[in-house]
Scaffold this motif. Structure first.
Motif, mmCIF file in Angstrom:
data_model
loop_
_atom_site.group_PDB
_atom_site.id
_atom_site.type_symbol
_atom_site.label_atom_id
_atom_site.label_comp_id
_atom_site.label_asym_id
_atom_site.label_seq_id
_atom_site.Cartn_x
_atom_site.Cartn_y
_atom_site.Cartn_z
ATOM 1 N N VAL A 14 54.610 -90.815 30.196
ATOM 2 C CA VAL A 14 53.729 -91.216 31.292
ATOM 3 C C VAL A 14 54.310 -90.742 32.621
ATOM 4 O O VAL A 14 53.578 -90.233 33.480
ATOM 5 N N LYS A 15 55.621 -90.883 32.795
ATOM 6 C CA LYS A 15 56.264 -90.451 34.045
ATOM 7 C C LYS A 15 56.049 -88.964 34.267
ATOM 8 O O LYS A 15 55.674 -88.533 35.367
ATOM 9 N N VAL A 16 56.242 -88.166 33.225
ATOM 10 C CA VAL A 16 56.055 -86.711 33.353
ATOM 11 C C VAL A 16 54.595 -86.394 33.663
ATOM 12 O O VAL A 16 54.294 -85.561 34.522
ATOM 13 N N PHE A 33 48.198 -96.929 35.704
ATOM 14 C CA PHE A 33 48.580 -97.089 34.301
ATOM 15 C C PHE A 33 48.700 -98.577 34.032
ATOM 16 O O PHE A 33 48.779 -99.389 34.951
ATOM 17 N N THR A 34 48.679 -98.920 32.768
ATOM 18 C CA THR A 34 48.891 -100.310 32.393
ATOM 19 C C THR A 34 49.564 -100.383 31.041
ATOM 20 O O THR A 34 49.350 -99.529 30.188
ATOM 21 N N MET A 35 50.375 -101.393 30.894
ATOM 22 C CA MET A 35 51.048 -101.700 29.638
ATOM 23 C C MET A 35 51.331 -103.194 29.645
ATOM 24 O O MET A 35 51.344 -103.814 30.706
ATOM 25 N N LEU A 36 51.528 -103.766 28.484
ATOM 26 C CA LEU A 36 51.715 -105.209 28.423
ATOM 27 C C LEU A 36 53.168 -105.641 28.578
ATOM 28 O O LEU A 36 53.439 -106.821 28.740
ATOM 29 N N ASP A 37 54.106 -104.698 28.562
ATOM 30 C CA ASP A 37 55.517 -104.998 28.798
ATOM 31 C C ASP A 37 55.745 -104.966 30.318
ATOM 32 O O ASP A 37 55.832 -103.900 30.924
ATOM 33 N N VAL A 38 55.814 -106.137 30.929
ATOM 34 C CA VAL A 38 55.867 -106.238 32.385
ATOM 35 C C VAL A 38 57.123 -105.604 32.960
ATOM 36 O O VAL A 38 57.076 -104.939 34.003
ATOM 37 N N VAL A 39 58.261 -105.769 32.292
ATOM 38 C CA VAL A 39 59.512 -105.207 32.798
ATOM 39 C C VAL A 39 59.444 -103.681 32.803
ATOM 40 O O VAL A 39 59.749 -103.034 33.812
ATOM 41 N N LEU A 154 48.387 -97.094 28.763
ATOM 42 C CA LEU A 154 47.098 -96.545 29.166
ATOM 43 C C LEU A 154 47.238 -95.969 30.568
ATOM 44 O O LEU A 154 47.743 -96.642 31.467
ATOM 45 N N VAL A 155 46.810 -94.712 30.754
ATOM 46 C CA VAL A 155 46.929 -94.036 32.042
ATOM 47 C C VAL A 155 45.538 -93.674 32.536
ATOM 48 O O VAL A 155 44.709 -93.174 31.781
ATOM 49 N N PHE A 156 45.285 -93.931 33.829
ATOM 50 C CA PHE A 156 43.995 -93.655 34.451
ATOM 51 C C PHE A 156 44.158 -92.570 35.508
ATOM 52 O O PHE A 156 45.090 -92.617 36.301
ATOM 53 N N ALA A 157 43.244 -91.625 35.512
ATOM 54 C CA ALA A 157 43.155 -90.635 36.602
ATOM 55 C C ALA A 157 41.717 -90.683 37.106
ATOM 56 O O ALA A 157 40.807 -90.173 36.465
ATOM 57 N N ARG A 158 41.517 -91.337 38.241
ATOM 58 C CA ARG A 158 40.178 -91.449 38.813
ATOM 59 C C ARG A 158 39.795 -90.117 39.444
ATOM 60 O O ARG A 158 40.636 -89.415 39.999
ATOM 61 N N GLY A 159 38.519 -89.808 39.382
ATOM 62 C CA GLY A 159 38.043 -88.531 39.894
ATOM 63 C C GLY A 159 38.243 -88.378 41.384
ATOM 64 O O GLY A 159 38.172 -89.335 42.145
ATOM 65 N N GLN A 160 38.526 -87.164 41.787
ATOM 66 C CA GLN A 160 38.616 -86.797 43.193
ATOM 67 C C GLN A 160 37.662 -85.634 43.417
ATOM 68 O O GLN A 160 37.449 -84.812 42.521
#
Length: 196
Positions: A14-16, A33-39, A154-160
């Motif tokens: 995800v970082k890359v 992005f979202t993930m359930l592991d908060v840390v 989960l990673v989101f890229a909203r349209g530009q």
């Protein structure tokens, strides 16, 4: 404008991918992005400078659900006592009090259930509702949520306006986005594209 959503297995991927999207010209405000592991989510946000997405608040549905559960709980506790009062001949004189007890059990259960439902509904944890806002069908959004519970990201890229969704799809594919068909059975490959 088109938005692209992808699933990844590892935070390093995800970082890359997020760094590549930023290099391509995406604004940080249009990425998430979202993930359930908060840390791990906080660490990834600190490394990338991209804010994690929170699930949409559940709203009034969680209040109503809590009230319903509270009413059922109040009845479950008071109805057996009232029936016992009716069955035993020497306690029948207290049956009217048992009816009042049922009324207060229902009212108290509804009040407490509604309160707890309201508190639970403000946690921002409804990820299915969040993904539905991207235009996903309910079945696909529930599949994404299940994959989040399985530890995926989960990673989101909203349209530009200056960028096409194909750019984000290529970047996601090149950086290890998971095959959606194998993960959630949606029949789509590597990303879910929506227009809004």
């Amino acid at each position: 404008m088109e938005s692209v959503v992808a699933l990844f297995r590892e935070p390093a991927q995800v970082k890359v991918a997020l760094d590549a999207l930023l290099d391509r010209g995406y604004h940080r405000d249009n990425l998430g992005f979202t993930m359930l592991d908060v840390v791990a989510e906080n660490e990834l946000a600190a490394e990338t400078g991209v804010s994690p997405e929170e699930g949409a608040p559940a709203g009034s549905s969680s209040v109503l659900r809590g009230m319903g559960i509270g009413v059922l709980g109040g009845l479950a506790v008071t109805v057996p006592v009232w029936i016992i009062l009716l069955i035993i001949p020497t306690t029948r004189i207290y049956a009217d009090g048992g009816l009042l007890g049922m009324l207060f059990g229902v009212l108290g259960g509804a009040g407490m259930g509604g309160l707890f439902g309201a508190l639970a509904g403000t946690d921002g944890g409804d990820y299915v509702k969040l993904m539905r806002q991207f235009g996903m069908p309910a079945r696909v959004a529930e599949g994404y949520y299940q994959s989040l519970k399985d530890g995926h990201i989960l990673v989101f890229a909203r349209g530009q306006e200056d960028l096409k969704g194909d750019d984000a799809v290529k970047i996601f594919k090149n950086n290890g986005a998971l095959d959606m068909d194998s993960v959630i059975g949606s029949g789509r490959l590597n990303s879910q594209r929506t227009t809004h």
